[in-house]
Design an enzyme around this catalytic site. Structure first.
Site, PDB file in Angstrom:
ATOM      1  N   LYS A  31      32.129  15.896  46.793  1.00 16.86           N
ATOM      2  CA  LYS A  31      32.662  15.414  45.507  1.00 16.86           C
ATOM      3  C   LYS A  31      34.152  15.732  45.413  1.00 16.86           C
ATOM      4  O   LYS A  31      34.679  16.519  46.212  1.00 16.86           O
ATOM      5  CB  LYS A  31      31.890  16.065  44.366  1.00 16.86           C
ATOM      6  CG  LYS A  31      31.988  17.584  44.332  1.00 16.86           C
ATOM      7  CD  LYS A  31      30.932  18.205  43.415  1.00 16.86           C
ATOM      8  CE  LYS A  31      31.083  19.717  43.391  1.00 16.86           C
ATOM      9  NZ  LYS A  31      29.950  20.357  42.671  1.00 16.86           N
TER      10      LYS A  31
ATOM     11  N   TYR B 183      63.629  27.820  34.399  1.00 13.89           N
ATOM     12  CA  TYR B 183      63.325  27.615  32.981  1.00 13.89           C
ATOM     13  C   TYR B 183      63.123  28.936  32.253  1.00 13.89           C
ATOM     14  O   TYR B 183      62.523  29.871  32.786  1.00 13.89           O
ATOM     15  CB  TYR B 183      62.054  26.777  32.825  1.00 13.89           C
ATOM     16  CG  TYR B 183      62.280  25.296  33.031  1.00 13.89           C
ATOM     17  CD1 TYR B 183      63.148  24.584  32.207  1.00 13.89           C
ATOM     18  CD2 TYR B 183      61.636  24.615  34.054  1.00 13.89           C
ATOM     19  CE1 TYR B 183      63.366  23.226  32.400  1.00 13.89           C
ATOM     20  CE2 TYR B 183      61.842  23.259  34.257  1.00 13.89           C
ATOM     21  CZ  TYR B 183      62.711  22.567  33.417  1.00 13.89           C
ATOM     22  OH  TYR B 183      62.916  21.234  33.619  1.00 13.89           O
TER      23      TYR B 183
HETATM   24  C1  LIG Z   1      29.533  21.427  43.460  1.00 14.92           C
HETATM   25  C2  LIG Z   1      28.103  21.674  43.639  1.00 14.92           C
HETATM   26  C3  LIG Z   1      27.616  22.254  44.817  1.00 14.92           C
HETATM   27  C4  LIG Z   1      28.522  22.868  45.854  1.00 14.92           C
HETATM   28  O1  LIG Z   1      28.961  24.110  45.348  1.00 14.92           O
HETATM   29  P1  LIG Z   1      29.939  25.064  46.164  1.00 14.92           P
HETATM   30  O2  LIG Z   1      30.046  26.263  45.303  1.00 14.92           O
HETATM   31  O3  LIG Z   1      31.239  24.332  46.286  1.00 14.92           O
HETATM   32  O4  LIG Z   1      29.306  25.321  47.471  1.00 14.92           O
HETATM   33  C5  LIG Z   1      26.246  22.328  44.997  1.00 14.92           C
HETATM   34  N1  LIG Z   1      25.399  21.852  44.049  1.00 14.92           N
HETATM   35  C6  LIG Z   1      25.827  21.322  42.887  1.00 14.92           C
HETATM   36  C7  LIG Z   1      24.850  20.848  41.878  1.00 14.92           C
HETATM   37  C8  LIG Z   1      27.194  21.226  42.634  1.00 14.92           C
HETATM   38  O5  LIG Z   1      27.618  20.715  41.479  1.00 14.92           O
END
Ligand SMILES: *Cc1c(COP(=O)(O)O)cnc(C)c1O
Length: 379
Positions: free
Chosen positions: A40, A260
């Site tokens: 993702k 800044y």
């Molecule tokens: C993002 C996600 C993962 C992966 O998690 P990590 O901590 O990046 O390994 C697994 N399962 C679900 C449901 C997620 O949303």
């Protein structure tokens, strides 16, 4: 490459060899379970297409994304990929799921009804995963809801349930009692669907090396070299290197106020390198050396030049940040050189801590102005 470098202020080098090594290490923790990959958010900033290709060459067959738009990219890269979509199902998107061969993860009764309606229209049970909420209070069915679904033939007979999954809220904290509670409740739910593969483990749960593997594990951040477990040495190889280019090096006097807010007043005569990377590129302003409230709790970001660690100066601006290079010989550093903002010397999680956040946020927030170089893709 040369031309490209002259047009950008920062470049990302993504080591697909390290990525594959990380995935294999995680898979080796899985026992008999299948090791999937969570891709993702553009594969945690690393690029869905090259990441899916490299992992598929290493033997990965199942991918998880948050959104159908990401799933489409996975399936266009690898038509054989099994691709689960985490973030719900809207009726208007059903034709896309069917047309693109995406598998929805159903986590509420209305979503299930939507998929059942589609199955009836198609005249056959449709593949899906069921998401059980075992205590995170985010997406997913309660145990009671799962029981009701499994007991209702008009529903369950129209679903081809490929996976039952849950997600842990506290797996980054080794031995947290909530993880055991969630595991127990999930196993209770799983008895309702005998024979359906089960999945609970994210990166942190996998690296805890306790018994969370079941039939499928779902690592994300650890594949990309990020830190999954708190207060533990990170066993993963760094995958992403971010370098910023020096626009100019200028001298300033003790007492001069830099950047800044005039927040940083120099304590000595200094040479300061200005880098063409700023918060618009996802290099968080919270990692500034001075002038941000968070500085009271976190150390400022450091960077590295040829392996030498250098300190940030003043506040990070939109398109620029500054580092103190007074201690590097003048002959050794010049405008046009590259400074490593994170990579093997300064880890992405070091910069994340300096920013008051986690490596996940830095990786997924990598800006789109960088040139991207992929190395180590040998299949
Ligand atoms: C993002 C996600 C993962 C992966 O998690 P990590 O901590 O990046 O390994 C697994 N399962 C679900 C449901 C997620 O949303």
């Amino acid at each position: 490459m040369t031309v490209d470098s002259d047009l950008v202020g920062g470049r990302l080098t993504i080591d697909l060899g390290a990525l594959v090594n990380n995935w294999r290490l995680l898979a080796s923790h899985a026992g008999a379970a299948e090791c999937a990959a969570v891709v993702k958010a553009n594969a945690y900033g690393c690029g869905i297409e090259p990441v899916v290709t490299a992992l598929s060459n290493a033997g990965c067959e199942t991918f998880f994304v948050a959104l159908p738009q990401e799933g489409i990219r996975v399936r266009q890269t690898l038509s054989a990929a099994r691709c689960f979509v985490l973030n719900g199902l809207f009726a208007s998107a059903v034709p896309v799921y069917l047309g693109e061969g995406l598998t929805p993860i159903l986590g509420s009764l209305p979503e299930i009804q939507t998929w059942v309606t589609a199955a009836i229209a198609e005249g056959k049970p449709l593949p899906c995963a069921l998401h059980m909420d075992s205590g995170m209070t985010r997406l997913g069915l309660t145990l009671d809801e799962l029981e009701a679904v499994v007991g209702d033939h008009e529903i369950i007979d129209n679903l081809d349930v490929k996976l039952l999954m849950t997600h842990y809220a506290c797996a980054d904290d080794i031995g947290h009692a909530q993880t055991e509670r969630q595991r127990d409740l999930f196993l209770k739910g799983a008895t309702l669907l005998p024979g359906v593969p089960r999945s609970a483990a994210n990166s942190a749960a996998i690296l805890q090396q306790s018994d969370h593997g079941f039939e499928l594990i779902r690592p994300g951040v650890a594949i990309y070299g990020g830190e999954a477990l708190n207060h533990t040495a990170n066993p993963m190889q760094q995958v992403v290197k971010l370098e910023g280019r020096i626009v100019q090096i200028r001298t300033a006097k003790a007492g001069d106020a830099v950047g800044y807010g005039g927040a940083e007043v120099l304590k000595r005569d200094s040479r300061i390198a200005y880098i063409s990377v700023g918060y618009a590129d996802g290099y968080h302003r919270g990692a500034s050396h001075k002038g941000v409230a968070m500085r009271q709790v976190a150390p400022p970001a450091q960077a590295a030049f040829n392996g030498t660690i250098i300190n940030g100066v003043g506040r990070i601006s939109m398109d620029l940040c500054a580092f103190d290079v007074t201690d590097i010989l003048e002959a050794e550093i010049a405008a046009g050189d590259w400074i490593e903002l994170f990579g093997d010397v300064i880890h992405v999680d070091d910069v994340a801590k300096a920013s008051g956040t986690i490596g996940y946020e830095l990786l997924t927030g990598l800006g789109n102005r960088y040139s991207r170089i992929y190395v180590g893709a040998d299949g």
